[in-house]
Motif scaffolding. Structure first.
Motif, PDB file in Angstrom:
ATOM      1  N   LYS A 162       3.404   4.293  -0.612  1.00 51.82           N
ATOM      2  CA  LYS A 162       4.025   5.005  -1.718  1.00 51.82           C
ATOM      3  C   LYS A 162       4.768   6.216  -1.164  1.00 51.82           C
ATOM      4  O   LYS A 162       4.289   6.876  -0.251  1.00 51.82           O
ATOM      5  N   GLY A 212      -1.075   3.955  -6.687  1.00 53.33           N
ATOM      6  CA  GLY A 212      -0.687   2.553  -6.574  1.00 53.33           C
ATOM      7  C   GLY A 212      -1.776   1.577  -6.939  1.00 53.33           C
ATOM      8  O   GLY A 212      -2.935   1.745  -6.555  1.00 53.33           O
ATOM      9  N   PHE A 213      -1.395   0.516  -7.672  1.00 51.34           N
ATOM     10  CA  PHE A 213      -2.362  -0.483  -8.120  1.00 51.34           C
ATOM     11  C   PHE A 213      -3.033  -1.189  -6.950  1.00 51.34           C
ATOM     12  O   PHE A 213      -4.248  -1.421  -6.961  1.00 51.34           O
ATOM     13  N   PHE A 214      -2.249  -1.526  -5.917  1.00 48.22           N
ATOM     14  CA  PHE A 214      -2.815  -2.252  -4.785  1.00 48.22           C
ATOM     15  C   PHE A 214      -3.889  -1.422  -4.081  1.00 48.22           C
ATOM     16  O   PHE A 214      -4.929  -1.956  -3.680  1.00 48.22           O
ATOM     17  N   ASN A 215      -3.645  -0.123  -3.942  1.00 45.97           N
ATOM     18  CA  ASN A 215      -4.647   0.739  -3.308  1.00 45.97           C
ATOM     19  C   ASN A 215      -5.905   0.861  -4.154  1.00 45.97           C
ATOM     20  O   ASN A 215      -7.015   0.906  -3.619  1.00 45.97           O
ATOM     21  N   LYS A 216      -5.743   0.915  -5.464  1.00 44.13           N
ATOM     22  CA  LYS A 216      -6.919   0.928  -6.349  1.00 44.13           C
ATOM     23  C   LYS A 216      -7.725  -0.358  -6.175  1.00 44.13           C
ATOM     24  O   LYS A 216      -8.956  -0.336  -6.113  1.00 44.13           O
ATOM     25  N   PHE A 217      -7.002  -1.476  -6.091  1.00 43.92           N
ATOM     26  CA  PHE A 217      -7.668  -2.767  -5.883  1.00 43.92           C
ATOM     27  C   PHE A 217      -8.453  -2.768  -4.576  1.00 43.92           C
ATOM     28  O   PHE A 217      -9.614  -3.183  -4.525  1.00 43.92           O
ATOM     29  N   TYR A 248      -9.596  -0.198  -2.910  1.00 45.66           N
ATOM     30  CA  TYR A 248     -10.690   0.779  -2.993  1.00 45.66           C
ATOM     31  C   TYR A 248     -11.936   0.145  -3.600  1.00 45.66           C
ATOM     32  O   TYR A 248     -13.049   0.279  -3.068  1.00 45.66           O
ATOM     33  N   TYR A 249     -11.752  -0.554  -4.697  1.00 46.02           N
ATOM     34  CA  TYR A 249     -12.910  -1.172  -5.358  1.00 46.02           C
ATOM     35  C   TYR A 249     -13.359  -2.446  -4.638  1.00 46.02           C
ATOM     36  O   TYR A 249     -14.547  -2.785  -4.643  1.00 46.02           O
ATOM     37  N   SER A 277       0.805  -1.216   0.000  1.00 47.16           N
ATOM     38  CA  SER A 277       0.000   0.000   0.000  1.00 47.16           C
ATOM     39  C   SER A 277       0.841   1.270   0.000  1.00 47.16           C
ATOM     40  O   SER A 277       0.417   2.309  -0.505  1.00 47.16           O
ATOM     41  N   LYS A 294      -2.362  14.798 -12.249  1.00 47.53           N
ATOM     42  CA  LYS A 294      -3.767  14.454 -12.450  1.00 47.53           C
ATOM     43  C   LYS A 294      -4.700  15.656 -12.303  1.00 47.53           C
ATOM     44  O   LYS A 294      -5.726  15.737 -12.974  1.00 47.53           O
TER      45      LYS A 294
END
Length: 262
Positions: free
Chosen positions: A205, A228-233, A235-236, A203, A217
């Motif tokens: 960064k 981070g990809f893991f945090n996006k994962f 979140y959803y 998680s 952004k």
């Protein structure tokens, strides 16, 4: 003269924003609780970017009178802002009944009251084109037992700035909210991340990464930035896991951790 306002500028994430913005040549207005730390940060910026214009103003964000003095200083200088970066926050972590009233109000005033108050005041002093970045947290993605006040205040920021983005979309203002996971800045946070094992490692960064990503952004008017990809994962995932199951899991995990305000 257009400046970038950064609250909580002397903290780890705030310093990352300050240095990232300085590297882009943005004029800086930095605020934090400690005049000494602000001076040190100003000298650090000047050491790398000696021609950059930097204003500092120590401010107790929980104190309305202190905030008003800051706004009066801004008006005296005739400053306008093309970038507002809301970083200041308090990450007290404990069972709700372990709070004192003083600690409760301190956390809510820093995380919510001061963030909204500064945003309102600075939007009144904005440039023609303005970006607003607010640092929330992955903790705001779902209710968190034993981290309830923090997660609730960060969720408040997500909802508020998502709504504000819609209000200001045709007025030259871009609004982005950042939801980082662990950001290894202070020793206590680094220990927290280590204590979470693989979960914490995936998680986490760096602050510089979070700052650079969100500045990129907001230029595209992205509503949410989840580093981070893991945090996006996660979140959803939180959106589909049954409410009772996820709060039970969080309660079991976070009941073992306790951290007072710094």
């Amino acid at each position: 003269m257009n400046y970038t306002f950064i609250s909580g500028a002397t903290g780890g994430i705030g310093q990352a924003y300050a240095m990232t913005c300085a590297a882009k040549g943005y004029k800086l207005f930095l605020t934090g609780r400690s005049a000494q730390k602000l001076e040190a940060l100003k000298h650090r910026v000047f050491g790398l970017y000696p021609m950059l214009e930097v204003e500092i103003f120590p401010c107790d964000l929980t104190d309305e009178k202190s905030r008003v003095r800051m706004y009066e200083y801004i008006d005296m200088k005739g400053l306008r802002f093309d970038r507002i970066v809301n970083v200041a926050g308090v990450d007290t972590q404990m069972a709700f009944q372990d709070y004192t009233m003083e600690k409760l109000l301190f956390q809510v005033r820093v995380n919510v009251e001061s963030t909204l108050a500064n945003t309102l005041a600075l939007l009144e002093r904005r440039a023609a084109e303005t970006e607003v970045i607010t640092v929330a947290s992955m903790s705001g993605a779902t209710p968190m037992p034993y981290f309830a006040v923090y997660s609730a205040t960060k969720n408040c920021l997500v909802w508020f700035f998502s709504a504000l983005r819609q209000e200001l979309k045709d007025k030259g203002v871009k609004v982005t909210t950042v939801m980082p996971g662990g950001v290894p800045t202070r020793p206590d946070i680094i220990e927290d991340i280590k204590g979470q094992g693989l979960w914490g490692k995936l998680s986490a960064k760096p602050a510089g990464y979070v700052a650079a990503l969100s500045l990129k952004k907001v230029a595209k008017n992205k509503r949410l930035v989840i580093p981070g990809f893991f945090n996006k994962f996660l979140y959803y995932l939180m959106k589909i896991v049954p409410f009772g199951l996820k709060t039970k899991f969080i309660a079991r995990r976070w009941s073992k951790l306790k951290k007072d305000a710094f």
